[in-house]
Write a protein that holds these residues in place. Structure first.
Motif, PDB file in Angstrom:
ATOM      1  N   ASN A  44       0.828  -1.217   0.000  1.00 10.93           N
ATOM      2  CA  ASN A  44       0.000   0.000   0.000  1.00 10.93           C
ATOM      3  C   ASN A  44       0.861   1.266   0.000  1.00 10.93           C
ATOM      4  N   ALA A  45       1.837   1.304  -0.883  1.00 12.01           N
ATOM      5  CA  ALA A  45       2.780   2.423  -0.931  1.00 12.01           C
ATOM      6  C   ALA A  45       2.181   3.613  -1.666  1.00 12.01           C
ATOM      7  N   SER A  46       2.364   4.784  -1.087  1.00  8.79           N
ATOM      8  CA  SER A  46       1.989   6.038  -1.737  1.00  8.79           C
ATOM      9  C   SER A  46       3.094   7.052  -1.501  1.00  8.79           C
ATOM     10  N   ALA A  47       3.567   7.680  -2.574  1.00 10.03           N
ATOM     11  CA  ALA A  47       4.632   8.678  -2.475  1.00 10.03           C
ATOM     12  C   ALA A  47       4.636   9.487  -3.764  1.00 10.03           C
ATOM     13  N   GLU A  48       5.260  10.646  -3.704  1.00  6.66           N
ATOM     14  CA  GLU A  48       5.329  11.469  -4.909  1.00  6.66           C
ATOM     15  C   GLU A  48       6.573  12.348  -4.879  1.00  6.66           C
ATOM     16  N   LEU A  49       7.080  12.632  -6.079  1.00  3.95           N
ATOM     17  CA  LEU A  49       8.233  13.494  -6.251  1.00  3.95           C
ATOM     18  C   LEU A  49       7.981  14.446  -7.403  1.00  3.95           C
ATOM     19  N   LYS A  50       8.542  15.643  -7.301  1.00  2.00           N
ATOM     20  CA  LYS A  50       8.386  16.628  -8.369  1.00  2.00           C
ATOM     21  C   LYS A  50       9.734  16.877  -9.042  1.00  2.00           C
ATOM     22  N   LEU A  51       9.702  17.521 -10.185  1.00  3.34           N
ATOM     23  CA  LEU A  51      10.939  17.890 -10.867  1.00  3.34           C
ATOM     24  C   LEU A  51      11.746  18.816  -9.955  1.00  3.34           C
ATOM     25  N   ASP A  66      13.493  17.581  -7.406  1.00  6.05           N
ATOM     26  CA  ASP A  66      13.729  16.834  -6.174  1.00  6.05           C
ATOM     27  C   ASP A  66      14.909  15.881  -6.322  1.00  6.05           C
ATOM     28  N   VAL A  67      15.691  15.744  -5.244  1.00  6.12           N
ATOM     29  CA  VAL A  67      16.674  14.674  -5.115  1.00  6.12           C
ATOM     30  C   VAL A  67      16.195  13.787  -3.976  1.00  6.12           C
ATOM     31  N   CYS A  68      15.952  12.515  -4.281  1.00  3.70           N
ATOM     32  CA  CYS A  68      15.385  11.599  -3.288  1.00  3.70           C
ATOM     33  C   CYS A  68      16.305  10.399  -3.095  1.00  3.70           C
ATOM     34  N   LEU A  69      16.571  10.069  -1.828  1.00  2.00           N
ATOM     35  CA  LEU A  69      17.368   8.894  -1.487  1.00  2.00           C
ATOM     36  C   LEU A  69      16.441   7.763  -1.066  1.00  2.00           C
ATOM     37  N   LEU A  70      16.587   6.617  -1.715  1.00  2.00           N
ATOM     38  CA  LEU A  70      15.824   5.411  -1.393  1.00  2.00           C
ATOM     39  C   LEU A  70      16.697   4.514  -0.524  1.00  2.00           C
ATOM     40  N   ALA A  74      20.294  15.053  -0.370  1.00  2.00           N
ATOM     41  CA  ALA A  74      18.916  14.746  -0.763  1.00  2.00           C
ATOM     42  C   ALA A  74      17.916  15.720  -0.147  1.00  2.00           C
ATOM     43  N   ASP A  75      16.797  15.904  -0.852  1.00  2.30           N
ATOM     44  CA  ASP A  75      15.679  16.694  -0.336  1.00  2.30           C
ATOM     45  C   ASP A  75      14.649  15.799   0.342  1.00  2.30           C
ATOM     46  N   LYS A  76      14.438  14.624  -0.250  1.00  2.00           N
ATOM     47  CA  LYS A  76      13.426  13.693   0.229  1.00  2.00           C
ATOM     48  C   LYS A  76      14.067  12.331   0.514  1.00  2.00           C
ATOM     49  N   ILE A  77      13.392  11.547   1.341  1.00  2.00           N
ATOM     50  CA  ILE A  77      13.781  10.154   1.584  1.00  2.00           C
ATOM     51  C   ILE A  77      12.582   9.264   1.313  1.00  2.00           C
ATOM     52  N   TRP A  78      12.852   8.131   0.666  1.00  2.00           N
ATOM     53  CA  TRP A  78      11.923   6.996   0.649  1.00  2.00           C
ATOM     54  C   TRP A  78      12.595   5.898   1.461  1.00  2.00           C
ATOM     55  N   TYR A  79      11.992   5.558   2.584  1.00  2.00           N
ATOM     56  CA  TYR A  79      12.576   4.592   3.519  1.00  2.00           C
ATOM     57  C   TYR A  79      11.674   3.362   3.583  1.00  2.00           C
ATOM     58  N   VAL A  80      12.192   2.222   3.100  1.00  2.00           N
ATOM     59  CA  VAL A  80      11.422   0.979   3.111  1.00  2.00           C
ATOM     60  C   VAL A  80      11.747   0.207   4.392  1.00  2.00           C
ATOM     61  N   HIS A 134       8.043   4.765   3.814  1.00  2.00           N
ATOM     62  CA  HIS A 134       7.938   6.038   4.517  1.00  2.00           C
ATOM     63  C   HIS A 134       8.576   7.110   3.641  1.00  2.00           C
ATOM     64  N   SER A 135       7.858   8.176   3.342  1.00  2.00           N
ATOM     65  CA  SER A 135       8.384   9.185   2.427  1.00  2.00           C
ATOM     66  C   SER A 135       8.160  10.585   2.976  1.00  2.00           C
ATOM     67  N   GLY A 136       9.093  11.480   2.663  1.00  2.00           N
ATOM     68  CA  GLY A 136       8.942  12.867   3.083  1.00  2.00           C
ATOM     69  C   GLY A 136      10.260  13.615   3.051  1.00  2.00           C
ATOM     70  N   ILE A 137      10.244  14.836   3.581  1.00  2.00           N
ATOM     71  CA  ILE A 137      11.454  15.648   3.696  1.00  2.00           C
ATOM     72  C   ILE A 137      12.490  14.882   4.513  1.00  2.00           C
ATOM     73  N   VAL A 138      13.760  14.947   4.093  1.00  5.02           N
ATOM     74  CA  VAL A 138      14.827  14.181   4.744  1.00  5.02           C
ATOM     75  C   VAL A 138      14.796  14.324   6.256  1.00  5.02           C
ATOM     76  N   GLU A 139      14.839  15.547   6.730  1.00  6.26           N
ATOM     77  CA  GLU A 139      14.994  15.779   8.159  1.00  6.26           C
ATOM     78  C   GLU A 139      13.776  15.297   8.948  1.00  6.26           C
ATOM     79  N   ASP A 140      12.588  15.393   8.365  1.00  5.98           N
ATOM     80  CA  ASP A 140      11.389  14.868   9.033  1.00  5.98           C
ATOM     81  C   ASP A 140      11.461  13.353   9.184  1.00  5.98           C
ATOM     82  N   ILE A 141      11.838  12.658   8.105  1.00  7.11           N
ATOM     83  CA  ILE A 141      11.888  11.192   8.144  1.00  7.11           C
ATOM     84  C   ILE A 141      12.985  10.711   9.090  1.00  7.11           C
ATOM     85  N   LEU A 142      14.148  11.360   9.078  1.00 10.34           N
ATOM     86  CA  LEU A 142      15.236  10.945   9.968  1.00 10.34           C
ATOM     87  C   LEU A 142      14.814  11.030  11.433  1.00 10.34           C
ATOM     88  N   LEU A 143      14.116  12.089  11.780  1.00 10.68           N
ATOM     89  CA  LEU A 143      13.725  12.271  13.181  1.00 10.68           C
ATOM     90  C   LEU A 143      12.587  11.340  13.606  1.00 10.68           C
TER      91      LEU A 143
END
Length: 307
Positions: free
Chosen positions: A19-26, A28-32, A205-211, A217-226
């Motif tokens: 049930n994954a939901s996530a989105e990225l815009k032009l 963005d740098v995202c780390l998976l 990175a700006d965003k993280i996708w964390y499996v 789990h997806s969102g702004i890097v600093e939000d996801i890390l915390l």
């Protein structure tokens, strides 16, 4: 949004990501990130429609990937896998030039502007001295840089890289990641790259996708890390000498995350701002005005809109 995952179950015979939901815009740098076997490469192959979804949707620029042809997907996405077939008799220049293949017949002659672009990318990746060297004679690190060069030359709006820094030493790792971030910001590319080293997110990175535990789990890097204690027990933060920070009153880990966020996103003097972390909210003061933000994403939007 340019890349969207909507309520997708991802896997082969069984669901690896549910049930994954996530989105990225032009731009963005995202780390998976995620442990071995959680489905990172499977997710990448699902975005490319090399593996069909078990349920849900993946869309590129509003179009479902399952309805796109192989050529159309290649026009949208350039990809570098960690294990690529090496054309033994090709040189570095040959390989990077192949990025133009999707725009021409198989036998083609590069236009002058194409050659100029290829030469520029070779310079950016610090491969000039290897330009005419056969790929079979390259180190693993320089070979990986050449494959990344090919992806950049493809000029697709999305670049996806599976473990791009695995064989690179620290110097070349920084070259690659700085080049990818520069591409995202200056040419409005969407960059998605996987890595075992989550600490790279704080710098590049700006965003993280964390499996984790079958969830994405997806969102702004600093939000996801915390939100995940296991991601904040090692520090890899360095302050840029050119960055003029605001005054920050907060516990050390929150202060570190805020520095990370601001340094990546704002190349300007922020010393007139005062940040204070109170009751799980950031209070931003400037002159006699205050603004309360509940997340790092809100902080970015606030500073972008007023400062």
């Amino acid at each position: 949004m340019h890349l969207q995952i909507k309520q997708a179950d991802i896997g082969y015979n069984k669901t690896l990501i549910s049930n994954a939901s996530a989105e990225l815009k032009l731009g963005d740098v995202c780390l998976l990130i995620g442990n071995n076997g959680v489905g990172k490469t499977t997710l990448i192959k699902s975005i490319l429609h090399q593996i069909p979804l078990l349920s849900g949707q993946i869309l590129i620029n509003g179009q479902q990937v399952k309805k796109l042809s192989v050529k159309e997907i290649a026009e949208h996405i350039a990809v570098v896998f960690s294990k690529s077939v090496v054309p033994q008799h090709y040189t570095v220049e040959d390989l990077i030039s192949l990025g133009k293949y999707i725009y021409y017949p198989f036998y083609f002659e590069l236009k002058p502007e194409d050659r100029k672009e290829v030469s520029h990318i070779i310079d950016e990746l610090e491969l000039k001295q290897y330009q005419h060297i056969p790929l079979k004679n390259l180190s693993d690190g320089n070979l990986q840089k050449a494959f990344i060069g090919r992806a950049i030359t493809q000029n697709s709006s999305i670049i996806i890289l599976d473990e791009p820094t695995t064989h690179l030493d620290e110097k070349n790792k920084i070259i690659i990641l700085k080049t990818l971030r520069k591409l995202a910001k200056e040419q409005n590319k969407l960059i998605l790259f996987s890595s075992h080293d989550w600490r790279l997110a704080k710098e590049f990175a700006d965003k993280i996708w964390y499996v984790k535990d079958t969830q994405l789990h997806s969102g702004i890097v600093e939000d996801i890390l915390l939100q995940h204690d296991e991601l904040t027990n090692i520090s890899l933060f360095q302050m840029s000498e050119s960055f003029i920070p605001p005054h920050i009153s907060a516990p050390q880990i929150y202060k570190e995350m805020l520095y990370s966020l601001l340094q990546k996103n704002f190349q300007k003097d922020l010393s007139s701002l005062h940040f204070e972390f109170q009751n799980n909210f950031w209070v931003i003061a400037k002159d006699n005005a205050e603004q309360q933000c509940g997340s790092f994403e809100e902080i970015i939007n606030y500073i972008t809109n007023f400062h």
